[in-house]
Design a protein around this motif. Sequence first.
Motif, mmCIF file in Angstrom:
data_model
loop_
_atom_site.group_PDB
_atom_site.id
_atom_site.type_symbol
_atom_site.label_atom_id
_atom_site.label_comp_id
_atom_site.label_asym_id
_atom_site.label_seq_id
_atom_site.Cartn_x
_atom_site.Cartn_y
_atom_site.Cartn_z
ATOM 1 N N ASN A 244 0.836 -1.210 0.000
ATOM 2 C CA ASN A 244 0.000 0.000 0.000
ATOM 3 C C ASN A 244 0.869 1.257 0.000
ATOM 4 O OD1 ASN A 244 -2.688 1.311 0.415
ATOM 5 N ND2 ASN A 244 -1.704 1.983 2.302
ATOM 6 N N ALA A 245 1.875 1.262 0.886
ATOM 7 C CA ALA A 245 2.745 2.441 0.984
ATOM 8 C C ALA A 245 3.543 2.635 -0.302
ATOM 9 C CB ALA A 245 3.686 2.281 2.184
ATOM 10 N N ALA A 246 3.972 1.542 -0.915
ATOM 11 C CA ALA A 246 4.749 1.660 -2.164
ATOM 12 C C ALA A 246 3.894 2.294 -3.261
ATOM 13 C CB ALA A 246 5.254 0.281 -2.591
ATOM 14 N N ILE A 247 2.650 1.876 -3.341
ATOM 15 C CA ILE A 247 1.753 2.458 -4.361
ATOM 16 C C ILE A 247 1.514 3.941 -4.060
ATOM 17 C CG2 ILE A 247 -0.600 2.381 -5.291
ATOM 18 C CD1 ILE A 247 -0.447 -0.722 -4.877
ATOM 19 N N LEU A 248 1.303 4.274 -2.787
ATOM 20 C CA LEU A 248 1.090 5.693 -2.428
ATOM 21 C C LEU A 248 2.319 6.541 -2.757
ATOM 22 C CD1 LEU A 248 -0.659 5.412 1.082
ATOM 23 C CD2 LEU A 248 -1.738 5.899 -1.129
ATOM 24 N N HIS A 249 3.498 6.010 -2.427
ATOM 25 C CA HIS A 249 4.747 6.742 -2.696
ATOM 26 C C HIS A 249 4.858 7.044 -4.190
ATOM 27 C CE1 HIS A 249 9.348 7.153 -2.158
ATOM 28 N NE2 HIS A 249 9.187 7.092 -3.470
ATOM 29 N N MET A 250 4.687 6.010 -5.016
ATOM 30 C CA MET A 250 4.871 6.206 -6.463
ATOM 31 C C MET A 250 3.749 7.063 -7.047
ATOM 32 S SD MET A 250 7.704 4.943 -7.493
ATOM 33 C CE MET A 250 7.784 4.314 -9.155
ATOM 34 N N ARG A 251 2.534 6.867 -6.559
ATOM 35 C CA ARG A 251 1.413 7.640 -7.094
ATOM 36 C C ARG A 251 1.601 9.135 -6.818
ATOM 37 N NH1 ARG A 251 -4.343 6.368 -4.746
ATOM 38 N NH2 ARG A 251 -3.702 8.014 -3.333
ATOM 39 N N ASP A 252 1.997 9.459 -5.575
ATOM 40 C CA ASP A 252 2.211 10.875 -5.246
ATOM 41 C C ASP A 252 3.377 11.460 -6.032
ATOM 42 O OD1 ASP A 252 0.088 10.908 -3.570
ATOM 43 O OD2 ASP A 252 1.229 11.140 -1.714
ATOM 44 N N TRP A 253 4.423 10.677 -6.206
ATOM 45 C CA TRP A 253 5.597 11.157 -6.945
ATOM 46 C C TRP A 253 5.188 11.540 -8.378
ATOM 47 C CZ3 TRP A 253 10.663 7.710 -7.402
ATOM 48 C CH2 TRP A 253 11.757 8.529 -7.685
ATOM 49 N N VAL A 254 4.405 10.672 -8.990
ATOM 50 C CA VAL A 254 4.050 10.862 -10.404
ATOM 51 C C VAL A 254 2.881 11.843 -10.557
ATOM 52 C CG1 VAL A 254 3.223 9.677 -12.477
ATOM 53 C CG2 VAL A 254 4.880 8.545 -10.966
ATOM 54 N N LEU A 255 1.859 11.680 -9.750
ATOM 55 C CA LEU A 255 0.632 12.466 -9.957
ATOM 56 C C LEU A 255 0.562 13.706 -9.055
ATOM 57 C CD1 LEU A 255 -1.945 9.522 -10.295
ATOM 58 C CD2 LEU A 255 -0.670 10.696 -12.101
ATOM 59 N N GLY A 256 1.437 13.785 -8.048
ATOM 60 C CA GLY A 256 1.500 14.987 -7.215
ATOM 61 C C GLY A 256 0.930 14.788 -5.816
ATOM 62 N N THR A 257 1.498 15.551 -4.860
ATOM 63 C CA THR A 257 0.987 15.542 -3.484
ATOM 64 C C THR A 257 -0.177 16.551 -3.401
ATOM 65 O OG1 THR A 257 2.850 17.037 -3.055
ATOM 66 C CG2 THR A 257 3.047 14.803 -2.216
ATOM 67 N N PRO A 258 -1.099 16.363 -2.459
ATOM 68 C CA PRO A 258 -2.211 17.315 -2.314
ATOM 69 C C PRO A 258 -1.702 18.726 -2.016
ATOM 70 C CG PRO A 258 -2.546 15.353 -0.951
ATOM 71 C CD PRO A 258 -1.159 15.261 -1.502
ATOM 72 N N ALA A 259 -2.479 19.720 -2.409
ATOM 73 C CA ALA A 259 -2.031 21.119 -2.341
ATOM 74 C C ALA A 259 -1.618 21.549 -0.930
ATOM 75 C CB ALA A 259 -3.144 22.023 -2.856
ATOM 76 N N GLU A 288 5.225 17.037 -7.954
ATOM 77 C CA GLU A 288 4.389 17.458 -9.067
ATOM 78 C C GLU A 288 5.002 16.908 -10.335
ATOM 79 O OE1 GLU A 288 3.936 21.708 -9.002
ATOM 80 O OE2 GLU A 288 2.603 21.670 -10.719
ATOM 81 N N ASN A 289 4.174 16.323 -11.207
ATOM 82 C CA ASN A 289 4.669 15.848 -12.517
ATOM 83 C C ASN A 289 5.940 15.015 -12.421
ATOM 84 O OD1 ASN A 289 2.645 17.114 -13.891
ATOM 85 N ND2 ASN A 289 3.810 19.038 -14.066
ATOM 86 N N SER A 290 5.951 14.029 -11.565
ATOM 87 C CA SER A 290 7.080 13.098 -11.430
ATOM 88 C C SER A 290 8.358 13.757 -10.914
ATOM 89 C CB SER A 290 7.390 12.402 -12.758
ATOM 90 O OG SER A 290 6.292 11.644 -13.156
ATOM 91 N N ALA A 291 8.247 14.942 -10.313
ATOM 92 C CA ALA A 291 9.429 15.573 -9.711
ATOM 93 C C ALA A 291 9.136 15.830 -8.239
ATOM 94 C CB ALA A 291 9.733 16.896 -10.404
#
Length: 327
Positions: A244-259, A288-291
Amino acid sequence: MHVQSKRIAITGAAGNIAYQAIFRIAAGEFLGSQQPVALNLIDIHPAMPSLGGTAMELEDCAFPLLRDVVLSDDLEVGFAEVDYVFMFGARPRGKGMERSDLLQENGKIFGPQGQAINQVASRDVRVLVIGNPANTNALIAAHHAPDLEPSQFSAMTRLDHERARSQLAMQTGNPVAEVTRMILWGNHSPQMHPDISYCSVAGTPARELVEADWYRDTFIPMIQQRGARVIEARGASSAASAANAAILHMRDWVLGTPANDWTSMSVWSDGTYGVAEDLIFSFPCRCENSAHQIVGDLELDDFGRERLKENEAELLAERDAVRELLS
Ligand code: NAD
Ligand code: LMR
């Protein structure tokens, strides 16, 4: 409109965490419900028959987003043109061991894998190391990928970050979604520092909601030792929560953290907060955007500064211990 698939490599694909992650990634939980995916499942040769069973189950799920599955024990096949890499493949610790006890045995895995990623993966690849000791394994992989930026490699402290959010939510009687701006500093080890200094719970500073004694004497050791407690209880290390944490880490990295929030990621240290460079260290990060960008302007008190120094010292010692694996 035709959307091109993103190719995702998963090492240790026949292992416990991967089994919890693969089906969620294929269902769209990493890149979302509009993004087709292709999976490159990598493991060692003896694990190939078992991986064949996983491939059959993937077929049987008939996931609409899943366009291709490659099984391989050959790193150059497994990492070819991949956009994202989840590196689970490594031995877990048993009862009574520390993660650092795995350093020599697991560290050897990450040089050849970093080298293969350097040679054949997409030039924009993003890599997450989960296999322990994750921070130093990620450093080894990054050192073997001189044609990529070290910032393309990361290690997982997101499980510790979520553990901390969850315990704080329970202690204050709030839904976990109300807990923001948690920070997990340092190493994925018993030295890790879960820091609530900037944390807010339903809009109130967390420090106003919990006793200082509870924070120091109960909360911090609980988060630091949570992995060991799970191993004692299950007889095996965390798997579903790690996936679960691995998916969250990668998802936030690629799609962005909440504002209004950040996350904790172990990333290449560029000297922010005085942490030595050339370590993979957990910082608060916005993405944001994989950065990712380290949140670098927080004031630390003496207690926090000392904890960062302890973590830095531990990671420098780990780096010294694997010097010969870094080049
Ligand atoms: P597991 O033993 O169930 O699976 C590991 C898999 O890796 C096996 O299938 C094995 O064959 C494979 N493997 C070994 N060497 C490999 C190589 N060179 N290339 C590809 N695959 C290889 O273990 P698990 O429970 O899935 O845990 C995997 C790792 O994740 C462990 O090191 C564990 O300690 C770590 N972990 C980290 C976190 C974290 O928060 N960072 C959380 C949980 C577990
Ligand atoms: C965890 O934190 O659950 C993992 O790192 C597994 C372990 O060895 O503790």
